[in-house]
Enzyme design. Structure first.
Site, PDB file in Angstrom:
ATOM      1  N   GLY A  73       0.741  -1.330   0.029  1.00  0.00           N
ATOM      2  CA  GLY A  73      -0.010  -0.064   0.094  1.00  0.00           C
ATOM      3  C   GLY A  73       0.861   1.260   0.148  1.00  0.00           C
ATOM      4  CG  ASP A 119       8.982   0.408  -8.878  1.00  0.00           C
ATOM      5  OD1 ASP A 119       8.332   1.137  -9.352  1.00  0.00           O
ATOM      6  OD2 ASP A 119       8.856   0.107  -7.830  1.00  0.00           O
ATOM      7  NE  ARG A 174       4.881  -0.935 -13.205  1.00  0.00           N
ATOM      8  CZ  ARG A 174       4.264  -0.326 -12.421  1.00  0.00           C
ATOM      9  NH1 ARG A 174       4.972   0.798 -11.418  1.00  0.00           N
ATOM     10  NH2 ARG A 174       3.072  -0.198 -12.186  1.00  0.00           N
ATOM     11  CG  HIS A 186       6.616   1.831  -5.302  1.00  0.00           C
ATOM     12  ND1 HIS A 186       6.750   1.495  -6.565  1.00  0.00           N
ATOM     13  CD2 HIS A 186       5.124   2.094  -5.148  1.00  0.00           C
ATOM     14  CE1 HIS A 186       5.505   1.439  -7.151  1.00  0.00           C
ATOM     15  NE2 HIS A 186       4.546   1.763  -6.261  1.00  0.00           N
TER      16      HIS A 186
HETATM   17  P1  NAX Z   1      -8.175  -0.955  -4.123  1.00  0.00           P
HETATM   18  O1  NAX Z   1      -8.715   0.283  -3.549  1.00  0.00           O
HETATM   19  O2  NAX Z   1      -8.809  -1.714  -4.900  1.00  0.00           O
HETATM   20  O3  NAX Z   1      -8.329  -1.881  -2.632  1.00  0.00           O
HETATM   21  C1  NAX Z   1      -7.592  -1.519  -1.246  1.00  0.00           C
HETATM   22  C2  NAX Z   1      -8.491  -2.285  -0.409  1.00  0.00           C
HETATM   23  O4  NAX Z   1      -7.923  -1.939   0.971  1.00  0.00           O
HETATM   24  C3  NAX Z   1      -9.946  -1.790  -0.105  1.00  0.00           C
HETATM   25  O5  NAX Z   1     -10.746  -2.806  -0.199  1.00  0.00           O
HETATM   26  C4  NAX Z   1     -10.028  -1.159   1.219  1.00  0.00           C
HETATM   27  O6  NAX Z   1     -11.373  -1.294   1.828  1.00  0.00           O
HETATM   28  C5  NAX Z   1      -8.760  -1.715   1.892  1.00  0.00           C
HETATM   29  N1  NAX Z   1      -8.381  -1.007   3.028  1.00  0.00           N
HETATM   30  C6  NAX Z   1      -8.066   0.342   3.018  1.00  0.00           C
HETATM   31  N2  NAX Z   1      -7.772   0.450   4.266  1.00  0.00           N
HETATM   32  C7  NAX Z   1      -7.499  -0.552   4.918  1.00  0.00           C
HETATM   33  C8  NAX Z   1      -7.146  -0.926   6.367  1.00  0.00           C
HETATM   34  N3  NAX Z   1      -6.632   0.031   7.322  1.00  0.00           N
HETATM   35  N4  NAX Z   1      -7.087  -2.094   6.482  1.00  0.00           N
HETATM   36  C9  NAX Z   1      -7.589  -3.080   5.814  1.00  0.00           C
HETATM   37  N5  NAX Z   1      -8.001  -2.906   4.606  1.00  0.00           N
HETATM   38  C10 NAX Z   1      -8.161  -1.571   4.091  1.00  0.00           C
HETATM   39  O7  NAX Z   1      -6.761  -0.786  -4.131  1.00  0.00           O
HETATM   40  P2  NAX Z   1      -5.557  -1.709  -4.888  1.00  0.00           P
HETATM   41  O8  NAX Z   1      -5.664  -1.496  -6.310  1.00  0.00           O
HETATM   42  O9  NAX Z   1      -5.753  -2.860  -4.421  1.00  0.00           O
HETATM   43  O10 NAX Z   1      -4.053  -1.169  -4.366  1.00  0.00           O
HETATM   44  C11 NAX Z   1      -3.781  -1.341  -2.951  1.00  0.00           C
HETATM   45  C12 NAX Z   1      -2.669  -0.165  -2.730  1.00  0.00           C
HETATM   46  O11 NAX Z   1      -1.707  -0.871  -3.319  1.00  0.00           O
HETATM   47  C13 NAX Z   1      -3.035   1.042  -2.954  1.00  0.00           C
HETATM   48  O12 NAX Z   1      -2.421   1.926  -1.988  1.00  0.00           O
HETATM   49  C14 NAX Z   1      -1.840   1.422  -4.249  1.00  0.00           C
HETATM   50  O13 NAX Z   1      -1.420   2.430  -4.208  1.00  0.00           O
HETATM   51  C15 NAX Z   1      -0.813   0.482  -3.829  1.00  0.00           C
HETATM   52  N6  NAX Z   1       0.235  -0.118  -4.938  1.00  0.00           N
HETATM   53  C16 NAX Z   1       1.425  -0.238  -4.743  1.00  0.00           C
HETATM   54  C17 NAX Z   1       2.104  -0.585  -5.545  1.00  0.00           C
HETATM   55  C18 NAX Z   1       3.693  -0.936  -5.412  1.00  0.00           C
HETATM   56  O14 NAX Z   1       4.332  -1.280  -6.440  1.00  0.00           O
HETATM   57  N7  NAX Z   1       4.080  -0.791  -4.241  1.00  0.00           N
HETATM   58  C19 NAX Z   1       1.750  -0.781  -7.117  1.00  0.00           C
HETATM   59  C20 NAX Z   1       0.350  -1.023  -7.291  1.00  0.00           C
HETATM   60  C21 NAX Z   1      -0.534  -0.111  -6.422  1.00  0.00           C
HETATM   61  O15 NAX Z   1      -0.759   1.144  -7.086  1.00  0.00           O
END
Ligand code: NAX
Length: 327
Positions: free
Chosen positions: A132, A161, A164, A189
């Site tokens: 996240g 990354d 990619r 990241h």
């Molecule tokens: P989504 O919004 O589809 O899913 C996130 C889920 O997390 C939701 O269902 C939400 O209810 C839940 N959530 C939020 N806060 C929470 C908490 N405190 N405890 C438990 N669950 C919680 O997002 P998604 O596309 O699955 O992406 C998730 C995260 O990955 C985002 O923060 C996104 O920015 C990040 N990413 C990170 C990447 C990386 O390379 N490190 C790449 C992909 C992605 O962008």
């Protein structure tokens, strides 16, 4: 047969969760002989918990032989109980008009609570991957909130990354992606990360010599890798999910099962290597063996690389500064 291990996944009803859980359950992360118990965490909101139920029904309907237990949780204190692996995927992404400080403080609260919960109830040997965003800083916060756990067991995902970058190099050289060795991605990241192919080889031959084009490195390769996430959002209308889940599987599999000498990239807390201040959650080239990662040391850093590393480090220091009041 092996004793089951407990794998906690947060944000389990989200996009990445949907691309991730089925692969963990089928044995792609920890091996085809390793039974797993999934401990899934979602926010308490009814809609999220309902969606999680649906995902669990589908997991059940796969009848995965290795999946010996599934739990749904809305509290990290129960979700992380005795967990051996924790994939922290759920976070609050940046909404329209959201200030950076607001983003950092909302996520600061989430990852402080989750770090404390891991500290209190997880296996003393738990291995944590933060996906996240902002992933490095969230991992740093969780690590700081878990003083009784080994700091080295907190990591952030730079593997997307890395993958990619490998894929861009394969396309440029016309060689298979699997043939690329010794690639590194340094730093955060974020678009500031520094993908570095100076040491990379294909069949023993230098990738840098094969490409032999500094302008391509600077003007095409680095911006393409750095802005890939944004390009996917623009094309798909949603952020990368399957490739992010794939990278999370790669990261955990390599950490747990080893890389056989191959370099991979992990975001890990620095011990001062390459002049990065201690505790900074920084992308480094590593090798993994016996469940431990080891930084590839002794690489020469030229002026251009140092400039890139300084830039991504400065961004991370700024994020760290933005959350220091929470720690
Ligand atoms: P989504 O919004 O589809 O899913 C996130 C889920 O997390 C939701 O269902 C939400 O209810 C839940 N959530 C939020 N806060 C929470 C908490 N405190 N405890 C438990 N669950 C919680 O997002 P998604 O596309 O699955 O992406 C998730 C995260 O990955 C985002 O923060 C996104 O920015 C990040 N990413 C990170 C990447 C990386 O390379 N490190 C790449 C992909 C992605 O962008």
């Amino acid at each position: 047969s092996k004793k089951p291990v407990r794998v906690a996944v947060t944000g389990a009803a989200g996009q990445i969760g949907y691309a991730l859980l089925f692969r963990i359950a089928s044995g792609e992360m920890l091996g085809k002989d390793q039974p797993v118990i999934l401990q899934l965490l979602e926010v308490p909101m009814e809609k999220a918990q309902e969606a999680l139920k649906g995902v669990i029904m589908e997991l059940e309907d796969c009848a995965f032989p290795l999946l010996v237990g599934i739990e749904a949780h809305s509290d990290p204190m129960t979700a992380f109980k005795d967990t051996d692996y924790a994939l922290l995927v759920g976070s609050r992404p940046r909404g329209p008009g959201m200030e950076r400080a607001e983003l950092l403080s909302i996520n600061g609260a989430i990852f402080t609570a989750q770090g404390k919960a891991l500290n209190a109830v997880a296996s003393r040997d738990v291995r944590v991957l933060v996906v996240g965003n902002p992933a490095n800083t969230n991992a740093y916060i969780a690590m700081k909130a878990a003083p009784d756990l080994p700091a080295k067991n907190f990591t952030a995902m730079l593997r997307l990354d890395h993958n990619r970058a490998a894929s861009q190099i394969a396309a440029k050289t016309g060689k298979p992606v699997a043939a690329i060795e010794k690639l590194a991605v340094w730093g955060n990241h974020s678009p500031t990360m520094y993908a570095d192919y100076r040491f990379a080889t294909i069949g023993g031959e230098s990738v840098k010599d094969m490409i032999n084009d500094e302008a391509w490195n600077r003007d095409v390769f680095l911006p393409t890798v750095g802005k890939r996430g944004a390009a996917i959002i623009a094309a798909r209308g949603l952020s990368s999910a399957a490739s992010a889940a794939n990278a999370a599987i790669d990261h955990m599999r390599d950490w747990a099962l080893g890389t056989n000498g191959a370099w991979v990239t992990m975001g890990i807390p620095s011990n001062g290597e390459y002049g990065i201040p201690a505790e900074t959650m920084f992308g480094y080239p590593v090798t993994c063996e016996g469940g431990e990662y080891k930084i590839v040391e002794g690489l020469a850093i030229d002026a251009f690389s140092q400039e890139c590393i300084n830039k991504t480090l400065a961004e991370l220091e700024g994020e760290k500064d933005g959350v220091k009041h929470l720690l």
